[in-house]
Design an enzyme around this catalytic site. Structure first.
Site, PDB file in Angstrom:
ATOM      1  CG  ASN A 179      60.257  92.969 -20.654  1.00 24.06           C
ATOM      2  OD1 ASN A 179      60.374  93.998 -21.326  1.00 24.06           O
ATOM      3  ND2 ASN A 179      61.151  92.012 -20.668  1.00 24.06           N
ATOM      4  CG  ASP A 220      50.535  74.508 -40.342  1.00 22.15           C
ATOM      5  OD1 ASP A 220      50.144  73.446 -39.820  1.00 22.15           O
ATOM      6  OD2 ASP A 220      49.828  75.191 -41.090  1.00 22.15           O
ATOM      7  CE1 TYR A 231      42.993  76.313 -46.787  1.00 24.68           C
ATOM      8  CE2 TYR A 231      42.934  75.544 -44.537  1.00 24.68           C
ATOM      9  CZ  TYR A 231      42.329  76.165 -45.597  1.00 24.68           C
ATOM     10  OH  TYR A 231      41.058  76.626 -45.468  1.00 24.68           O
TER      11      TYR A 231
END
Ligand SMILES: [Cu+2]
Length: 693
Positions: free
Chosen positions: A598, A380, A465
Site C-alpha cells: 500500500n 510447493d 524437482y
C-alpha cells in the site's frame, strides 16, 4: 689386484647398493603415509544452545510428541492418525514451531527480558464435523503444554473452508486406489496391449490446482510408465484422467473425463470399446529399460574422484544446536515444514544486520497441449519445502567435511519423522580471490584474500524437482540467498502434432519437455543498524553533460536516480507471503500478498523486502536424465553499502600480503606458504554414512 678379486669386489658393492636401496625404499614406504591431522570435522553439538538461539529452534522430538499428546487429549477420541485419515475424519495435519512475535523476541535478545513462551502451531483437519473445516491452533507453553488457542479467524479472516486443505498422503493413495480398482479395470485389453500394463507398471502424476473454480477438488492425473529404479517423470504414456474427489466419501468419487492422444472420452470404458472395434488410433509405448536414458546409474568406467576441499587447520565455524558461529558471523537456522529454510538473528561481527531471511514460496507454471500439464501451477509450500527435505549426501550434496544436522518434523502422520542430515553447514572454498591486487607502480607488493563463505543448505525434493537452498555469508559482510534447480523435468506425451512443439522440446521418443517458469519468493527482514530502516533504491542513468573545461564537448556521465522497489513495513500479521491453502483454492486467497503493498511510508520503519527471483525453463534433450544445477540458479545478494568505513574482509583471517623484498615462501610472511606443511597430514574425514531411505 687380479681380475677375480675385482669381480668379487664389484659383486659385493652391487649387493651392498641393492641392500641399501631396498632399506631406503622400504623405510620411505613405511613413512610415506603422512600422519593424521587433528580432528577437523565439526560435528553438530547436542541441542544445548544458548537461549538466544532457542527462540527460533525447530521443535524437538520430545516437544512434538508432547504437543500431539496434548492435542489427542484435548480434541477427543475421534482423532485419527493423518497417515490413515479419510476425508471424513478429524486428524492433526502438522505441528511445527510457532515463531515468537518479533517485539518479544528482541526484548529477550537485546534487553534481557524473559523469553516469550515457546509455542507450537498445529493445523487440524476437521473432516468429521457437521461443517468440515481446517483449524489453526497455537499450543503452549512448551515443553509442557497447558493451553490451546484457535487462531484461524484472526489469521484468515474467517473459518478455513475444508476444500482448501492441502492433500494428505492418504488422499493421494486413496485416489490411486480408486483409479486402479475402479477405473483401470474398465479398459483391460487397451491398457495391456498399448502400455504393457500388468497391474504395477503405471503410476500417476497429478496436476494442481484441482479444478477451475473455488470449491473444486477435481484433479487431472496423467499416467506414466513405472519401472523400479527409473524416475517415472520422463515416461508419459499419453493417457490422462480427470478424477472428481470432492466428496468426503471416496465411494462417491468418479472419473469425469479421459484424455488420450488429443481426444476426450467420457470414461475408460469408451476407450476400451473403440480400441476393440479397431477405431482407436494408438501409440504403443514400450516399457522403459532399467538402464535406459532416464536412469541415473553411471555410464562411465571407474575413475579418480573429483577434488576435495578440506580445512587444514580445522573448522573455522561451530554448530551448536541450531546456532552457527564463525569469527565474523553468527546466526540461527530453522526449517519450516512448509516454507523450508530460514535463518534468524543474523549478526556480522556481533551486530545484527537481519532479523529473518527465509524462503516463502516456490512456484512453477507449465504450458503444454495436454490437460494435466496445461493445468499445472505448483505452489510447493503446500506440499512442504521443509517436509520434502531429505538426507544430504556427503561429498556430493555438501562438501565432504560439512556438518550434517538432523531435522525432525511432524506432518501428514501422527508420528515424529527424522530427516537424518537434512541440513548441512560448511565453509565453501570458492577457488576465486574475494579480492587481490598486484602492485607494480612505484612500490611492489601483493595483497589478497581467497574467497570463502559460510553456507547453510537444505534440499527440497518436491516430486520431480530438487531445489537446493543456500544462505551464504561472505567475509565482506555480504549475505546471499540462492537456489539451484535440479532433478527430473516434468514431461507430457508428445502428441506428434506440430502444435505440441510450441510448448517445449522433444526430449525422448514421444516425450515433450514442457516449458515452465520457476519463481522463488524470499522474505528479507533486515535490521541494519537497528530496527528503523530506510529504503533508498538507486539506479544509474547516463546523462549528457557539457565538459566544464571545454563546454563545446559533451560527455556521458553516470548519475544516481531513484528507482521503484516494493518493500513493506513489517507487520506481525503479514509474516508470510504465501499460504499452504492457496494451492487448492487459488481463486480466493484468504490473504493476498498484493494486499501487503500500500502507500505506507517506508522511512525510519521496521522494513521487510520481499524478493522474487525467477527463471524460464525450456527443457531440452540435455535435461535428460536430470536438469543440471549449472545455469539454473537464481537468488539475491545483499551487500553492505556505506555500512562500514572500509571493506571488512580486511579483518578476515587468511589475508595474504607480502612485499617485493620479502620471502613469500616463508610461513611467517605468508600464511599460504604454510599450506604444504599443514597439508602434510591426512584430513580426519568422517566415515561415509547414509540412512535416509
Ligand atoms: Cu525446470
Amino acid at each position: 689386484m687380479n681380475l677375480k678379486v675385482v669381480l668379487v669386489f664389484l659383486a659385493l658393492s652391487l649387493i651392498t647398493i641393492f641392500a641399501l636401496a631396498y632399506i631406503l625404499l622400504t623405510s620411505q614406504g613405511g613413512s610415506s603415509q603422512p600422519p593424521r591431522c587433528p580432528s577437523v570435522s565439526p560435528s553438530a553439538q547436542p541441542r544445548t544452545p544458548p537461549s538466544q538461539s532457542q527462540l527460533f529452534a525447530d521443535l524437538s522430538p520430545e516437544e512434538l510428541t508432547a504437543v500431539m499428546s496434548f492435542l489427542t487429549q484435548q480434541l477427543g477420541p475421534g482423532l485419527v492418525d493423518a497417515a490413515q485419515a479419510r476425508p471424513s475424519d478429524n486428524c492433526v495435519f502438522s505441528v511445527e514451531l510457532q515463531l515468537p512475535p518479533k517485539a518479544a523476541a528482541l526484548a529477550h535478545l537485546d534487553r534481557g527480558s524473559p523469553p516469550p513462551a515457546r509455542e507450537a502451531l498445529a493445523i487440524v483437519f476437521f473432516g468429521g464435523q457437521p461443517r468440515p473445516n481446517v483449524s489453526e491452533l497455537v499450543v503452549g507453553p512448551l515443553p509442557h503444554p497447558s493451553y490451546l488457542r484457535d487462531v484461524t479467524v484472526e489469521r484468515h479472516g474467517g473459518p478455513l473452508p475444508y476444500h482448501r486443505r492441502p492433500m494428505l498422503g492418504a488422499e493421494f493413495a486413496q485416489m490411486w486406489k480408486h483409479l486402479k480398482e475402479v477405473e483401470l479395470p474398465k479398459a483391460p485389453v487397451f491398457l495391456a496391449s498399448v502400455f504393457n500394463y500388468n497391474g504395477s507398471t503405471l503410476a500417476p502424476l497429478h496436476a494442481t490446482p484441482s479444478g477451475l473454480r473455488s470449491g473444486d477438488r477435481a484433479t487431472w492425473i496423467a499416467l506414466y510408465h513405472n519401472i523400479s529404479g527409473v524416475g517415472i517423470f520422463l515416461h508419459p504414456v499419453g493417457l490422462e484422467l480427470l478424477l472428481d474427489h470432492r466428496a468426503l466419501d471416496p465411494a462417491r468419487w468418479a472419473v469425469q473425463r479421459v484424455f488420450y492422444l488429443g481426444r476426450y472420452y467420457a470414461d475408460l470404458g469408451q476407450l476400451e470399446w473403440e480400441f476393440k472395434a479397431g477405431r482407436l488410433e494408438v501409440a504403443r509405448i514400450p516399457l522403459p529399460l532399467p538402464d535406459g536414458a532416464s536412469s541415473l546409474k553411471s555410464r562411465a568406467p571407474p575413475g579418480p574422484l573429483p577434488p576435495l576441499q578440506f580445512s587444514p587447520q580445522g573448522s573455522r565455524y561451530s554448530v551448536q544446536g541450531n546456532l552457527v558461529a564463525s569469527s565474523l558471523w553468527t546466526f540461527t537456522f530453522g526449517h519450516g515444514v512448509f516454507s523450508g529454510m530460514r535463518i534468524f538473528d543474523i549478526r556480522f561481527k556481533g551486530e545484527r544486520v537481519a532479523y529473518e531471511v527465509s524462503v516463502q514460496e516456490c512456484v512453477s507454471v507449465y504450458g503444454a497441449d495436454s490437460p494435466k500439464t496445461m493445468m499445472t501451477r505448483y505452489l510447493d509450500s503446500s506440499y512442504g519445502l521443509g517436509r520434502h527435505s531429505r538426507g544430504l549426501v556427503r561429498g556430493v550434496d555438501c562438501p565432504y567435511q560439512s556438518t550434517m544436522v538432523d531435522i525432525h518434523i511432524l506432518v501428514g502422520t501422527g508420528a515424529v519423522q527424522l530427516l537424518p542430515g537434512a541440513v548441512c553447514v560448511f565453509e565453501e572454498a570458492q577457488g576465486l580471490p574475494l579480492r587481490r591486487h598486484h602492485n607494480h607502480l612505484e612500490s611492489y607488493f601483493y595483497g589478497g584474500l581467497a574467497g570463502s563463505a559460510l553456507v547453510v543448505r537444505s534440499v527440497s525434493s518436491v516430486g520431480n524437482y530438487d531445489y537446493i537452498w543456500d544462505f551464504v555469508l561472505h567475509p565482506n559482510g555480504a549475505l546471499e540467498g540462492r537456489v539451484h534447480a535440479t532433478g527430473y523435468i516434468n514431461t507430457a506425451f508428445l502428441s506428434g502434432g506440430e502444435e505440441s512443439l510450441l510448448f517445449g522440446n522433444r526430449v525422448g521418443e514421444r516425450v515433450l519437455g514442457a516449458v515452465h517458469t520457476h519463481a522463488f519468493h524470499f522474505k528479507l527482514d533486515l535490521d541494519v543498524a537497528g530496527l528503523k530502516n530506510w529504503v533508498v533504491a538507486e539506479d544509474v542513468v547516463f546523462k549528457p553533460v557539457a565538459a566544464p573545461w571545454s563546454p563545446e564537448h559533451q560527455l556521458q556521465r553516470p548519475q544516481l536516480t531513484r528507482y521503484q522497489l516494493v518493500v513493506t513495513r513489517r507487520k506481525e500479521e503479514e509474516s508470510q507471503s504465501s499460504s499452504i491453502y492457496y494451492q487448492n483454492d487459488i481463486w480466493t486467497p484468504t490473504m493476498a500478498f498484493a494486499d501487503f503493498i500500500n502507500n505506507e511510508t517506508l522511512l525510519g520503519e521496521d522494513l521487510v523486502a520481499w524478493v522474487t527471483a525467477s527463471f524460464l525453463h525450456i527443457p531440452h534433450a540435455e535435461d535428460v536424465p536430470n536438469t543440471v544445477t549449472l545455469g539454473n540458479r537464481v537468488g539475491f545478494l545483499l551487500r553492505p553499502y556505506n555500512f562500514f568505513d572500509e571493506d571488512p574482509s580486511i579483518f578476515s583471517p587468511g589475508s595474504v600480503y607480502f612485499e617485493k623484498d620479502q620471502d613469500a615462501g616463508l610461513c611467517s610472511v605468508n600464511p599460504v606458504a604454510c599450506v604444504p606443511h599443514l597439508a602434510a597430514c591426512v584430513p580426519d574425514l568422517p566415515p561415509f554414512f547414509y540412512q535416509d531411505f
